[in-house]
Design an enzyme around this catalytic site. Structure first.
Site, PDB file in Angstrom:
ATOM      1  N   TYR A  53      60.383  33.074  23.178  1.00  0.00           N
ATOM      2  CA  TYR A  53      61.449  32.597  22.288  1.00  0.00           C
ATOM      3  C   TYR A  53      61.470  31.076  22.185  1.00  0.00           C
ATOM      4  CZ  TYR A  53      62.911  37.382  21.838  1.00  0.00           C
ATOM      5  OH  TYR A  53      62.915  38.731  21.536  1.00  0.00           O
ATOM      6  N   GLN A  86      69.016  40.413   9.088  1.00  0.00           N
ATOM      7  CA  GLN A  86      68.350  40.903  10.290  1.00  0.00           C
ATOM      8  C   GLN A  86      67.556  39.778  10.949  1.00  0.00           C
ATOM      9  OE1 GLN A  86      66.848  44.298   7.654  1.00  0.00           O
ATOM     10  NE2 GLN A  86      66.645  45.191   9.678  1.00  0.00           N
ATOM     11  N   ASN A  87      67.428  38.655  10.263  1.00  0.00           N
ATOM     12  CA  ASN A  87      66.641  37.543  10.778  1.00  0.00           C
ATOM     13  C   ASN A  87      67.433  36.747  11.811  1.00  0.00           C
ATOM     14  OD1 ASN A  87      64.685  38.329   8.970  1.00  0.00           O
ATOM     15  ND2 ASN A  87      65.307  36.856   7.397  1.00  0.00           N
ATOM     16  N   ASP A  89      66.525  33.553  12.489  1.00  0.00           N
ATOM     17  CA  ASP A  89      66.384  32.128  12.150  1.00  0.00           C
ATOM     18  C   ASP A  89      67.662  31.598  11.510  1.00  0.00           C
ATOM     19  OD1 ASP A  89      66.243  32.354   9.153  1.00  0.00           O
ATOM     20  OD2 ASP A  89      64.393  33.442   9.563  1.00  0.00           O
ATOM     21  N   HIS A 104      71.072  40.650  14.388  1.00  0.00           N
ATOM     22  CA  HIS A 104      70.192  40.722  15.559  1.00  0.00           C
ATOM     23  C   HIS A 104      70.227  39.461  16.407  1.00  0.00           C
ATOM     24  CE1 HIS A 104      67.770  43.949  13.165  1.00  0.00           C
ATOM     25  NE2 HIS A 104      68.860  44.441  13.734  1.00  0.00           N
ATOM     26  N   GLY A 175      63.381  41.790   1.329  1.00  0.00           N
ATOM     27  CA  GLY A 175      62.394  41.623   2.388  1.00  0.00           C
ATOM     28  C   GLY A 175      62.639  42.389   3.652  1.00  0.00           C
ATOM     29  N   THR A 176      63.171  43.596   3.534  1.00  0.00           N
ATOM     30  CA  THR A 176      63.356  44.417   4.728  1.00  0.00           C
ATOM     31  C   THR A 176      62.775  45.804   4.478  1.00  0.00           C
ATOM     32  OG1 THR A 176      64.958  45.488   6.199  1.00  0.00           O
ATOM     33  CG2 THR A 176      65.735  44.944   3.991  1.00  0.00           C
TER      34      THR A 176
END
Length: 232
Positions: A53, A86-87, A89, A104, A175-176
């Protein structure tokens, strides 16, 4: 003002240079998912997980939001916009979006190894040195760990995301793969009047009875087309 909810996944950030996990050449081909994205992997080898990470944060600091992120933020002028992502960033934030639900977790934050969802223990890492070292302690005295929802852990923000989707006039999925639950199930909470758009260059499995408008483009080009459609 109409309520516009985005559900974004790895394809949203891919154009910025963020490595995806599931695609060919993705991170899961380099790192076994159970080693770096499960509580068992963390307990077995916390040094490896911290290093993984720390590397992701170093990569994140070297990239910028793409036009897709910026176009999502620009729609706040005309809509009540919520981004459910879900990202992990922070590219939506850096692009100017204000209401973001991270399903997440958040890469630029750290938390307690003992109680990851204790708000008193969640801290934002310094942008100039976003590193967690072994020995760094949370407020409860436990080792700091990434503020990431790992496989097998509960998703505390899913209830808030369900509420947002249920109230949406327009739902846009970008994009998922719609393979990871519980996020993949959010589509089922859209009300019958909700207009649903899917932006993805690939075929994505979904309930054909939902009347989804599929824009077969990447995030930025797809967002350009969506903006044109929403202006009509």
């Amino acid at each position: 003002m109409k309520k516009l909810v985005f559900l974004t996944g790895a394809g949203m950030s891919a154009e910025s240079g963020i490595s995806t996990f599931r695609d060919s050449g993705g991170l899961w081909e380099q790192y076994p998912v159970e080693a770096v994205a499960s509580i068992q992997g963390y307990e077995r080898n916390p040094e490896l997980v911290q290093r993984f990470y720390n590397e992701r944060r170093a990569q994140l600091s070297s990239v910028q939001p793409n036009e897709g992120h910026r176009l999502v933020a620009s729609l706040e002028k005309d809509f009540d916009v919520t981004v459910v992502t879900q990202n992990v960033d922070d590219l939506h934030e850096r692009a100017g979006s204000h209401k973001i639900i991270h399903l997440h977790g958040e890469l630029m934050k750290a938390t307690s190894s003992r109680n990851p969802n204790d708000p008193k223990c969640i801290v934002t890492l310094p942008a100039d040195n976003p590193v967690i070292k072994m020995g760094d302690k949370a407020k409860d005295g436990s080792q700091l760990r990434p503020f990431i929802v790992w496989f097998g852990e509960s998703v505390p923000m899913i209830a808030s995301a369900i509420d947002e989707v249920a109230e949406a006039d327009i739902l846009v999925i970008i994009g998922t793969s719609l393979n990871v639950y519980p996020a993949a199930g959010l589509l089922n909470y859209a009300n019958l009047q909700c207009r649903i758009y899917l932006i993805d260059p690939k075929d994505v499995p979904y309930d054909q009875t939902l009347g989804v408008h599929h824009i077969k483009k990447g995030a930025s080009e797809g967002m350009k087309e969506l903006c044109e459609l929403l202006r009509k």
